[in-house]
Design an enzyme around this catalytic site. Structure first.
Site, mmCIF file in Angstrom:
data_model
loop_
_atom_site.group_PDB
_atom_site.id
_atom_site.type_symbol
_atom_site.label_atom_id
_atom_site.label_comp_id
_atom_site.label_asym_id
_atom_site.label_seq_id
_atom_site.Cartn_x
_atom_site.Cartn_y
_atom_site.Cartn_z
ATOM 1 N N SER A 52 0.835 -1.209 0.000
ATOM 2 C CA SER A 52 0.000 0.000 0.000
ATOM 3 C C SER A 52 0.866 1.254 0.000
ATOM 4 C CB SER A 52 -0.910 0.018 1.234
ATOM 5 O OG SER A 52 -1.766 -1.086 1.242
ATOM 6 N N SER A 75 -3.709 1.168 -1.224
ATOM 7 C CA SER A 75 -4.343 0.047 -0.534
ATOM 8 C C SER A 75 -4.011 -1.263 -1.237
ATOM 9 C CB SER A 75 -5.860 0.267 -0.502
ATOM 10 O OG SER A 75 -6.497 -0.736 0.239
ATOM 11 N N ASP A 76 -3.989 -2.343 -0.462
ATOM 12 C CA ASP A 76 -3.724 -3.662 -1.029
ATOM 13 C C ASP A 76 -4.479 -4.710 -0.224
ATOM 14 O OD1 ASP A 76 -2.168 -5.333 -2.961
ATOM 15 O OD2 ASP A 76 -1.421 -6.216 -1.100
ATOM 16 N N THR A 77 -5.067 -5.674 -0.924
ATOM 17 C CA THR A 77 -5.860 -6.725 -0.283
ATOM 18 C C THR A 77 -5.299 -8.093 -0.640
ATOM 19 O OG1 THR A 77 -7.866 -5.370 -0.416
ATOM 20 C CG2 THR A 77 -8.183 -7.735 -0.089
ATOM 21 N N GLY A 112 -4.495 -3.746 3.647
ATOM 22 C CA GLY A 112 -3.647 -2.711 4.215
ATOM 23 C C GLY A 112 -3.905 -1.408 3.498
#
Length: 197
Positions: A52, A75-77, A112
Site C-alpha cells: 500500500s 491500498s492492497d488486499t 492494508g
C-alpha cells in the site's frame, strides 16, 4: 488551506473507487504499476501495508510540484489461508484451485492501507474472517466463467451475486473484503479533511 487539499486514490479499481466515495470526501484516482510480490521475510499484514505504501509513494512521485501537498491513499488486499497468502489467480485453473481450497472453510482477508501527506505516512490494516460453504466443481466452474475473478485476491469478489449463495459467515468489516476498510480509512482521513467530516 485544508479546503483545497486534494485526495488521490492510488488505484483504478472500480470497487475501491466506490468504497472511498462512501466517505463523502472528494478524490481523484491515479493508476499505479508496482511489483506486488510479497516479501517472504514479512508477515501478510506487513506485506499489505508495505505494498500500500509503495503504491502511494509511486503516485506521489508522479504528481506535479503544485500537487505535492496532496493526500495519497494506497491500498492492497490479500486472502490468507492457513497462514499462506493467495493473491490473484493467473488463469482459470489457478482460480479453480483457489476456490476449491477455500470452499467449505474459513479464511482471512487482509487489506492494508497507507495515507501519505506532508512527508508522513499513516499505515494500518484490517482483518476479516470469511467462511465459504461447500461448492461443487460445477458451481466453482460456473462462478469463474461468469464472474471472471482474475483481478481479485483469492479468486472471488464477496459482492458478486453468484457467490452470495456460498458465503456462510463474515466476522469483521464487509467492506474490507470488497477492497477497503471504509470506517478505518475514514477515521484516518477525517483529521486531514475536517470540512468533509
Amino acid at each position: 488551506m485544508t479546503s483545497h487539499r486534494k485526495l488521490i486514490l492510488a488505484s483504478q479499481s472500480p470497487r475501491r473507487r466506490e468504497l472511498l466515495a462512501m466517505t463523502g470526501i472528494p478524490f481523484e484516482t491515479a493508476s499505479v504499476e508496482i511489483d506486488e510480490t510479497f516479501d517472504p521475510v514479512l508477515t501478510a499484514e506487513e506485506n499489505v501495508m508495505e505494498i500500500s505504501k509503495q503504491k502511494a509513494e509511486a503516485v506521489l512521485r508522479s504528481i506535479s510540484a503544485d500537487e505535492a501537498c496532496a493526500v495519497v491513499l494506497g491500498s492492497d488486499t490479500t486472502v490468507v489461508l492457513d497462514g499462506k497468502p493467495l493473491g490473484k489467480p493467473g488463469d482459470f485453473d489457478h482460480a479453480f484451485d483457489m476456490l476449491s481450497t477455500l470452499q467449505g472453510r474459513s479464511h482471512e482477508v487482509l487489506t492494508g492501507f497507507c495515507i501519505l501527506h506532508n512527508g508522513k505516512a499513516i499505515t494500518d490494516y484490517a482483518r476479516t474472517i470469511v467462511e465459504i460453504g461447500p461448492m461443487t466443481p460445477r458451481e466453482i466452474t460456473r462462478y469463474i466463467e461468469v464472474m471472471k475473478p482474475f483481478d481479485k485476491a483469492g479468486s472471488y469478489g464477496i459482492q458478486d451475486p453468484l457467490l452470495a449463495c456460498f458465503v456462510t459467515g463474515i466476522d469483521g468489516c464487509y467492506y474490507n473484503v470488497v477492497g477497503l476498510p471504509v470506517s478505518k480509512v475514514y477515521a484516518a482521513l477525517k483529521p486531514l479533511f475536517p470540512a468533509e467530516g
